[in-house]
Design a protein around this motif. Structure first.
Motif, PDB file in Angstrom:
ATOM      1  N   LEU A 332     -31.165 -21.112   6.046  1.00  0.00           N
ATOM      2  CA  LEU A 332     -30.212 -20.103   5.594  1.00  0.00           C
ATOM      3  C   LEU A 332     -30.200 -18.873   6.507  1.00  0.00           C
ATOM      4  O   LEU A 332     -29.176 -18.213   6.647  1.00  0.00           O
ATOM      5  CB  LEU A 332     -30.518 -19.683   4.148  1.00  0.00           C
ATOM      6  N   LEU A 336     -27.001 -21.447   8.813  1.00  0.00           N
ATOM      7  CA  LEU A 336     -25.907 -21.647   7.868  1.00  0.00           C
ATOM      8  C   LEU A 336     -25.145 -20.357   7.555  1.00  0.00           C
ATOM      9  O   LEU A 336     -25.728 -19.276   7.471  1.00  0.00           O
ATOM     10  CB  LEU A 336     -26.446 -22.258   6.574  1.00  0.00           C
ATOM     11  N   VAL A 394     -27.086 -27.197   1.063  1.00  0.00           N
ATOM     12  CA  VAL A 394     -26.863 -26.875   2.475  1.00  0.00           C
ATOM     13  C   VAL A 394     -25.760 -27.750   3.079  1.00  0.00           C
ATOM     14  O   VAL A 394     -25.053 -27.320   3.986  1.00  0.00           O
ATOM     15  CB  VAL A 394     -28.161 -26.986   3.312  1.00  0.00           C
TER      16      VAL A 394
END
Length: 616
Positions: A332, A336, A394
């Motif tokens: 994260l 992403l 994800v």
């Protein structure tokens, strides 16, 4: 001179001392013969000559048979690119096809003679979409021809289209869709379905390239009994390409982040300086700098808490074509996108949470796009709970993509540095602060001396005129001022004699006049001929740059009539549209033209690179 002629001259020069080289008369005769040939005819000739060479000069190819060889063996690849993404993908496609033994012609749509479509048998198009579903500047004429009445029937053509776009915009991949629909309507046959790519296009484009080359290689590669055809593709671009790219960015030194709006401004705008060191990276005014960033760890921690994850969960992501394992927290932070929300994620979360309000929102595309622009991933997650595992979560997120910033400096002035003008995305959401991913990274989290991964994104559709005597009109409110600061530095370095007129606007004179001292100095020196400013909140009635254009309408038209180049940089949704419409009114009134004629006038300016836009 044709590329093939340059190569011929080079080869002749390199072999001048050999008995096999052509004498001066033979060379002149050959050059005269090939001068009028099309790319397809040149490809046929190369195969024919190769066959003659292998058979001692005695080969006799029947014209019909020879034409069949080439017509079935040449792959034309066109790219319609605004900032360079489509060109990059098309170049990879050309290299992959060439490696498979396919003869390739790679061209910008601007350099392709659209009337020659009827002679093509295999065509691949890689197309970006510009603004509100418009074709890129270089593809405007090709787009108009293909969608117009003069486009030929194409029953013999096999084709496919790769479309690049951003799903957060209403007209997602519209240019690619237009090309695909029109080719199909003209009778062409798809060799593979169109692929629409979002901002994270690497995986989808690589899969399409691999699939399309595999599909075509048997049909388009030479057989043992067929004369080999030369590769006539223009695969190399002028000048050496940098080793640093989007996929391989340079770790530059972060030098400065300086707030250039006042203490009481509603905006936080930063002047950013980055040291390119000995990277060898070069740029031209009008180019953009791609900046890779990492997400704020505090935001990631809050998101994990909202989801009920520890952050230590293992997830797999494809990076550079290979599966890699990350902890959820690291994924994260570094991999992403969580500060920009795609409409697809709203639909995903509505399904996972089974929330009726989210489902209703997701079903309305316009509402979903608007909501996406105002909410980060954490805000969507907060609206409804869902029982979900880390990998599924994800898989629903887009990969981080670099942000592109218009370069605010000329290398002739700052040498190994590059400057940016960055507006920090900063807002509250239900009492909680929200900051943009890249702008927050540059403004708040990077410190002097740390590194930032960057690359240059060339933009041949936003260039100063070749002649230093040509006047320019620059319209750049807010951070749209960035490339025009670079323009002025470059014109000063070149001692350009052409007039320069700047239109700048923002909220207030005292708090938001970006680079005020620099503009005043350019006015004093005479480099800047004229400057008109519009500060919307300094009076009861709001005033914008388009209002200043109207006030100077006759002079604006006079500048255009004497050859001025006109540039717009900044907000695409409102400012650029309003300015465009104002220009149409000015041209119609002062040129005594109808609305349709005024539109043709602007189209002509765009086709001749005299009306260029860098909008976002």
């Amino acid at each position: 001179m044709l590329p093939e002629q340059r190569l011929l001259n080079q080869n002749t020069s390199n072999s001048a001392n050999t008995s096999s080289s052509l004498d001066a008369n033979q060379l002149a005769s050959l050059q005269q013969t090939v001068a009028g040939l099309s790319s397809l005819q040149l490809a046929w000739a190369s195969g024919y000559l190769a066959a003659k060479s292998e058979q001692g000069g005695n080969a006799q190819l029947a014209p019909a048979a020879a034409s069949a060889v080439v017509a079935a063996k040449t792959l034309t690849i066109l790219y319609a690119s605004q900032t360079g993404n489509a060109k990059g993908v098309a170049s990879k496609l050309a290299a992959s096809a060439k490696a498979a033994g396919i003869t390739v012609v790679l061209k910008n749509t601007a350099d392709f003679k659209a009337k020659g479509l009827k002679n093509e048998t295999h065509l691949l198009i890689v197309a970006s979409t510009n603004g509100e579903g418009e074709a890129p500047d270089d593809a405007i004429e090709f787009h108009e021809f293909l969608l117009g009445k003069k486009a030929p029937k194409l029953p013999e053509l096999k084709y496919s289209v790769l479309a690049l776009g951003d799903s957060s915009y209403e007209f997602f991949c519209q240019t690619g869709k237009d090309f695909d629909d029109r080719l199909k309507a003209l009778g062409a046959t798809q060799v593979a379905p169109r692929v629409d790519c979002d901002v994270d296009y690497d995986t989808d484009s690589e899969n399409w390239i691999s699939s399309i080359v595999d599909t075509l290689k048997d049909e388009l590669t030479q057989t043992a009994t067929t004369a080999p055809a030369a590769n006539v593709g223009a695969l190399a671009t002028a000048g050496a390409e940098s080793q640093y790219t989007k996929q391989n960015p340079y770790a530059a030194e972060f030098s400065l982040s300086q707030k250039i709006t006042g203490r009481d401004s509603a905006k936080d705008v930063r002047h950013i300086e980055i040291d390119l060191g000995e990277s060898g990276l070069t740029y031209q005014v009008g180019d953009a700098l791609g900046v890779w960033f990492e997400n704020d760890e505090t935001l990631v921690t809050n998101l994990l808490s909202e989801l009920g994850f520890s952050g230590d969960e293992k997830v797999n992501l494809k990076v550079s074509g290979e599966e890699q394992e990350f902890t959820l927290k690291n994924a994260l932070i570094s991999q992403l996108e969580i500060t920009q929300t795609a409409p697809a994620f709203i639909e995903f979360w509505a399904l996972q949470s089974k929330d009726a309000k989210l489902a209703e929102l997701a079903s309305d595309k316009n509402a979903a796009r608007e909501f996406s622009g105002e909410n980060q991933i954490i805000d969507v997650v907060k609206l409804a709970k869902a029982d979900i595992d880390a990998q599924t979560f994800v898989d629903a997120l887009r990969k981080i993509t670099p942000r592109l910033y218009s370069i605010a400096s000329a290398q002739s002035e700052v040498e190994e540095e590059v400057h940016l003008t960055v507006g920090v995305v900063n807002f509250d959401k239900n009492g909680e602060p929200r900051v943009g991913g890249a702008s927050g990274f540059l403004a708040n989290r990077l410190e002097e001396g740390q590194t930032v991964r960057v690359f240059v994104e060339h933009n041949d559709n936003f260039r100063l005129p070749q002649s230093d005597e040509t006047p320019v009109i620059m319209i750049g409110p807010g951070t749209g001022v960035a490339p025009f600061r670079a323009f002025m530095q470059e014109r000063e370095a070149r001692d350009a004699s052409g007039d320069n007129w700047m239109f700048f606007g923002d909220q207030t004179f005292t708090q938001d006049f970006l680079y005020q001292v620099e503009w005043q100095n350019y006015l004093k020196s005479g480099l800047l001929t004229k400057m008109d400013v519009a500060f919307s909140r300094d009076q009861a009635e709001k005033v914008y740059v388009q209002d200043r254009l109207k006030e100077n309408a006759s002079e604006v038209f006079a500048w255009l009539e004497r050859g001025a180049h006109l540039y717009i940089c900044g907000d695409a949704n409102r400012m650029a549209k309003d300015v465009h419409n104002t220009l149409l009114e000015i041209i119609a009134e002062h040129g005594k033209l109808s609305t349709e004629q005024a539109e043709d006038y602007l189209k002509s300016l765009r086709s001749n690179k005299r009306y260029q836009k860098d909008v976002y």
